[in-house]
Design a protein around this motif. Structure first.
Motif, PDB file in Angstrom:
ATOM      1  N   LEU A 178       0.832  -1.217   0.000  1.00 50.79           N
ATOM      2  CA  LEU A 178       0.000   0.000   0.000  1.00 50.79           C
ATOM      3  C   LEU A 178       0.863   1.263   0.000  1.00 50.79           C
ATOM      4  CD1 LEU A 178      -3.211   0.813   1.829  1.00 50.79           C
ATOM      5  CD2 LEU A 178      -1.234   2.157   2.470  1.00 50.79           C
ATOM      6  N   SER A 179       1.929   1.268   0.808  1.00 53.33           N
ATOM      7  CA  SER A 179       2.759   2.484   0.847  1.00 53.33           C
ATOM      8  C   SER A 179       3.468   2.680  -0.494  1.00 53.33           C
ATOM      9  CB  SER A 179       3.752   2.446   2.011  1.00 53.33           C
ATOM     10  OG  SER A 179       4.830   1.587   1.748  1.00 53.33           O
ATOM     11  N   GLN A 180       3.856   1.559  -1.120  1.00 57.48           N
ATOM     12  CA  GLN A 180       4.483   1.648  -2.436  1.00 57.48           C
ATOM     13  C   GLN A 180       3.514   2.293  -3.436  1.00 57.48           C
ATOM     14  OE1 GLN A 180       7.520   0.345  -2.668  1.00 57.48           O
ATOM     15  NE2 GLN A 180       7.814  -0.709  -4.585  1.00 57.48           N
ATOM     16  N   ARG A 181       2.247   1.876  -3.357  1.00 56.17           N
ATOM     17  CA  ARG A 181       1.240   2.354  -4.317  1.00 56.17           C
ATOM     18  C   ARG A 181       0.860   3.816  -4.058  1.00 56.17           C
ATOM     19  NH1 ARG A 181      -4.467   1.943  -3.696  1.00 56.17           N
ATOM     20  NH2 ARG A 181      -4.151   0.573  -1.907  1.00 56.17           N
ATOM     21  N   LEU A 182       0.659   4.158  -2.768  1.00 55.41           N
ATOM     22  CA  LEU A 182       0.092   5.479  -2.469  1.00 55.41           C
ATOM     23  C   LEU A 182       1.122   6.524  -2.045  1.00 55.41           C
ATOM     24  CD1 LEU A 182      -3.166   4.493  -0.563  1.00 55.41           C
ATOM     25  CD2 LEU A 182      -2.940   5.241  -2.930  1.00 55.41           C
ATOM     26  N   LEU A 183       2.295   6.057  -1.547  1.00 58.78           N
ATOM     27  CA  LEU A 183       3.260   7.017  -1.014  1.00 58.78           C
ATOM     28  C   LEU A 183       4.618   6.943  -1.718  1.00 58.78           C
ATOM     29  CD1 LEU A 183       2.568   6.273   2.764  1.00 58.78           C
ATOM     30  CD2 LEU A 183       1.539   8.066   1.405  1.00 58.78           C
ATOM     31  N   GLU A 184       4.676   6.175  -2.767  1.00 62.62           N
ATOM     32  CA  GLU A 184       5.890   6.022  -3.587  1.00 62.62           C
ATOM     33  C   GLU A 184       6.913   5.054  -3.025  1.00 62.62           C
ATOM     34  OE1 GLU A 184       7.885   9.478  -5.511  1.00 62.62           O
ATOM     35  OE2 GLU A 184       6.056  10.473  -4.840  1.00 62.62           O
ATOM     36  N   TYR A 185       6.905   4.785  -1.728  1.00 64.13           N
ATOM     37  CA  TYR A 185       7.862   3.824  -1.162  1.00 64.13           C
ATOM     38  C   TYR A 185       7.252   3.248   0.098  1.00 64.13           C
ATOM     39  CZ  TYR A 185       8.776   8.393   0.736  1.00 64.13           C
ATOM     40  OH  TYR A 185       8.612   9.644   1.225  1.00 64.13           O
TER      41      TYR A 185
END
Ligand SMILES: Cc1cc2nc3c(=O)[nH]c(=O)nc-3n(C[C@H](O)[C@H](O)[C@H](O)COP(=O)(O)OP(=O)(O)OC[C@H]3O[C@@H](n4cnc5c(N)ncnc54)[C@H](O)[C@@H]3O)c2cc1C
Length: 456
Positions: A449-456
């Motif tokens: 989720l963090s990869q998808r929404l926050l770039e990393y």
């Protein structure tokens, strides 16, 4: 807080140390999978060291509890489930984050205590409840679970252990509440249980004919009851748009004579073929469910399970959506946007013809202090969607409306929202990013989720 040991003895004794030495497909509730390692250890203080993410019972629907990379190691909290201290006078409890709500209920409801806030399933862990800052049927009165938490023991990405609370490292504390595991692994949770007069709930059920009526009845029920929620027939249109069943309840001080114990759970026996749950079967179910409720008000006494956790009666019900899985679209529309916004949103959702029988409407109280907590004062609507090629487009369409109305979506249910949409609906994002910069500058903690929404 006065520490007592009595409850710890009644807890399950952690047994094995389970190692998963090879990367394997890890799954979420919506049946999304991602490759990664998962290690379960009764000593969470050790298994979280160097882990990219912690996870509990994986009841989040999308990618919140899944690894960002196949090389990432996740710490399962499930063997760390001890009650560490309980004060029977104040109801203050401290426990390891892998303690499940089901176990908490088993231990404490008979002793006259209940969790201050409960989601719609008891198959969640305390860590998951804090990280998603879960809300329940009483959000309009009591806010989210995080509002009742007084302390957390957190392992940071760099390995340090930090005790945080509203007074100590409060920025970390409010970042972890609703922070989807991205600021630290929660090892222990201290919170306030609520005294209950009996294990019975006095309920009122009301069949409602359309959305206008629903919003009025929800607001009336919210002024009289601590617990309210509504089921909407999300396939009914025009003058029937928003028809459904409203349920409200409060703890009863009397037990009914000759009370029956709650029924046992059933297990969903197999994966339904993809497409079995479609517009036609959903319509048949919705109509039958609506008609099964008599017009007017019905009153009864209920046990907590059917009232708080109706879906838990069928274990593994996510198999009903077939191997391709499903998602849940849950948004909240601010009160300031008015009932017209709820009407317009529902109309758009119905037009997409993408939803299943499960559509829930809730009245939300004021926004909490968790930096990324989901609810804000207004109306929340949640609907399951079987995954098809169309789903990303439908989510984009619904997000467009939610953004224009000043609302937002619930991260723990999400899987398809884009980084751009998330930034547009989340004015608190810069604050959360600054917290990550402070407490995990090397971004050792991450999820799909963090990869998808926050770039990393
Ligand atoms: C049938 C059903 C009904 C639901 N009803 C509601 C509802 O009414 N209200 C509501 O708010 N939610 C609801 N949910 C969502 C559910 O409450 C949350 O997804 C909850 O977080 C799941 O807990 P879990 O232990 O399974 O967490 P997981 O799914 O394992 O993890 C969820 C998130 O929490 C993080 N996390 C878990 N444990 C820790 C830890 N120890 N330290 C740090 N981070 C951690 C994970 O990294 C992940 O980001 C429902 C879900 C289902 C399946």
């Amino acid at each position: 807080m006065r520490h007592v040991e009595a409850m710890a003895a009644t807890n399950r004794i952690p047994t094995a140390i389970t190692m998963v030495p090879r990367a394997k497909a890890l799954t979420s509730w919506g049946r999304m999978t991602a490759l990664g390692y998962e290690i379960a250890h009764e000593r969470l203080g050790e298994s979280t060291e160097g882990a990219a993410l912690a996870r509990g019972l994986a009841r989040s629907y999308g990618d919140a509890s899944l690894p960002a990379r196949a090389s990432d190691r996740l710490a399962s909290t499930l063997l760390a489930d001890r009650v560490l201290a309980f004060d029977p006078v104040s109801g203050r409890l401290r426990a390891e984050s892998g303690l499940t709500l089901a176990e908490l209920n088993r231990l404490f409801i008979p002793r006259g205590w209940f969790t201050p806030v409960s989601p719609g399933t008891q198959f969640v862990t305390l860590g998951g409840m804090v990280a998603s800052d879960v809300h329940g049927k009483n959000h309009h009165r009591d806010g989210c679970f995080g509002a009742h938490v007084s302390g957390l023991l957190v392992r940071l990405g760099d390995g340090d252990l930090v005790e945080c609370s509203p007074r100590e490292h409060s920025d970390l504390f409010y970042g972890c509440i609703g922070g989807m595991g991205l600021l630290g692994h929660i090892l222990e949770v201290e919170f306030q249980l609520r005294a209950i007069p009996s294990p019975w709930i006095r309920t009122e059920t009301l069949r409602v004919n359309n959305l206008g009526e629903f919003l009025t009845c929800l607001s009336d029920a919210a002024s009289r009851f601590p617990y309210t929620m509504g089921w909407i027939d999300c396939l009914a249109r025009q003058k029937h748009l928003g028809r459904g069943v409203l349920m409200a309840g409060e703890w009863s001080s009397e037990a009914p004579p000759g009370a029956r114990p709650p029924a046992h759970s059933l297990r969903f026996p197999f994966d339904l073929p993809t497409g079995a749950l479609n517009r036609y079967t959903a319509r048949a179910f919705n109509t039958a469910f609506f008609r099964a409720h008599r017009a007017g008000i019905s009153r009864s006494l209920s046990t907590p399970e059917p009232f708080f956790y109706p879906l838990d009666r069928v274990l593994d019900w996510n198999r009903a959506y077939g191997k391709r899985g499903f998602t849940q679209y849950q948004c909240v529309l601010p009160r300031a946007a008015g009932p017209e916004a709820v009407h317009e949103f529902l109309q758009r959702m119905v037009q997409t013809q993408s939803t299943s029988p499960l559509c829930v409407i809730k009245d939300c109280g004021p926004e909490g202090r968790g930096v990324l907590s989901f609810p804000l004062e207004g109306t929340s609507i949640a609907a399951d969607m079987r995954i098809t090629e169309e789903t990303p487009r439908v989510v984009r369409l619904l997000n467009e409306f939610v953004i224009s109305a000043g609302g937002r979506i619930y991260l723990t249910k999400d899987r398809f929202t884009s980084r751009r949409d998330f930034a547009a609906m989340e004015p608190r994002l810069p604050t959360f990013n600054a917290l990550r910069e402070r407490w995990d500058p090397n971004r050792r903690l991450r999820s799909a989720l963090s990869q998808r929404l926050l770039e990393y």
